[in-house]
Design a protein around this motif. Structure first.
Motif, short mmCIF file in Angstrom:
data_model
loop_
_atom_site.label_atom_id
_atom_site.label_comp_id
_atom_site.label_asym_id
_atom_site.label_seq_id
_atom_site.Cartn_x
_atom_site.Cartn_y
_atom_site.Cartn_z
N LYS A 94 3.64 3.35 4.30
CA LYS A 94 3.38 4.49 5.00
C LYS A 94 4.86 5.09 5.16
CE LYS A 94 1.64 6.13 9.37
NZ LYS A 94 0.79 5.91 10.63
N THR B 22 0.36 -3.66 -1.20
CA THR B 22 1.21 -3.46 0.15
C THR B 22 0.85 -1.86 0.33
OG1 THR B 22 2.70 -5.13 -0.49
CG2 THR B 22 3.27 -3.31 1.03
N GLN B 23 0.36 -2.04 1.72
CA GLN B 23 0.34 -0.37 2.21
C GLN B 23 1.28 0.27 2.58
OE1 GLN B 23 -3.06 1.78 2.59
NE2 GLN B 23 -1.17 2.98 2.80
N SER C 138 6.08 0.32 6.77
CA SER C 138 6.11 1.66 7.39
C SER C 138 7.75 1.86 7.33
CB SER C 138 5.72 1.58 8.91
OG SER C 138 6.17 2.80 9.37
N SER D 280 1.38 -4.46 4.69
CA SER D 280 1.86 -2.99 5.06
C SER D 280 3.39 -3.15 5.23
CB SER D 280 1.13 -2.68 6.38
OG SER D 280 1.49 -3.65 7.50
N VAL E 213 -1.23 2.56 -1.46
CA VAL E 213 -1.35 1.17 -1.73
C VAL E 213 -0.42 0.87 -3.06
CG1 VAL E 213 -2.51 -0.78 -2.07
CG2 VAL E 213 -3.33 0.85 -0.36
#
Lengths: 115, 113
Positions: B110, B107-108, B12, B10, B87
């Motif tokens: 955000k 990979t997420q 951000s 992930s 994703v």
């Protein structure tokens, strides 16, 4: 919109039953692919087709068979479904360019649950 | 044996900033690389690709960089927008016929306001 549909979109079945998923394209692409997506694995290739009646295995082909009798349709069959085949299945289409490569266009997916 | 690796599950990023997604591969036969974006309950959507004869390819806000010696590629998104939250999968092809793709685990991303 790449003109690719999958049916059914959702299916719940029981262990030991046969299941067939259908992929249909209206784009006349030569190649068609079946992938499965699982957490921690990304997408993995099951089988692919490079023409009518021409198919080959992918990375995770055990327990699956495919058929392609027409350019537009590619069927994925689970002869006897197992719980390990619970997954989201994606069909993809594409036509490699002279270099041998091309992007693949994906369908919306089929969520299969095997109880 | 994971031949294509995305080590960050992930990421951000704030809106307007740069997002950098990374991907490593181990198979030296791979010579074509792609990035896909995936929203929940939808199929992956092609974003951008690069051939091994290049080290950079741009398409609007998206740029892919390839470092063959390090077997590493990255996707840069500038500026990042909330709609980019999804994703992202990298994929590689090569070493055989059929344009078969090997995908990373994703990979997420955000993008926060």
């Amino acid at each position: 919109d790449a003109g690719i549909t999958q049916s059914p979109r959702h299916k719940v079945t029981e262990t030991g039953t046969p299941v067939t998923l259908r992929c249909h394209q209206t784009e006349n692409h030569r190649y068609m692919y079946w992938y499965r997506q699982d957490p921690g694995h990304g997408l993995r290739l099951i089988h692919y087709s490079y023409g009518v009646k021409d198919t080959d295995k992918g990375e995770v082909s055990d327990g699956y068979s495919v058929s392609r009798s027409k350019t537009e349709d590619f069927l994925l069959t689970l002869e006897s479904a197992t719980s390990s085949q619970t997954s989201v299945y994606f069909c993809a289409i594409g036509t490699p360019d002279p270099s041998g490569y091309n992007e693949q266009f994906f369908g919306p997916g089929t969520r299969l649950t095997v109880l | 044996d994971q031949q294509v690796k995305q080590n960050s599950p992930s990421l951000s990023v704030q809106e307007g900033r740069i997002s950098i997604l990374n991907c490593d591969y181990t198979n030296s036969m791979f010579d074509y690389f792609l990035w896909y974006k995936k929203y929940p309950a939808e199929g992956p959507t092609f974003l951008i690709s690069i051939s091994s004869i290049k080290d950079k390819n741009e398409d609007g806000r998206f740029t892919v960089f390839l470092n063959k010696s390090a077997k590493h590629l990255s996707l840069h998104i500038v500026p990042s927008q909330p709609g980019d939250s999804a994703v992202y999968f990298c994929a590689a092809a090569g070493g055989g016929g059929g344009n078969k793709l090997t995908f990373g685990t994703g990979t997420q991303l955000k993008v926060e306001l």
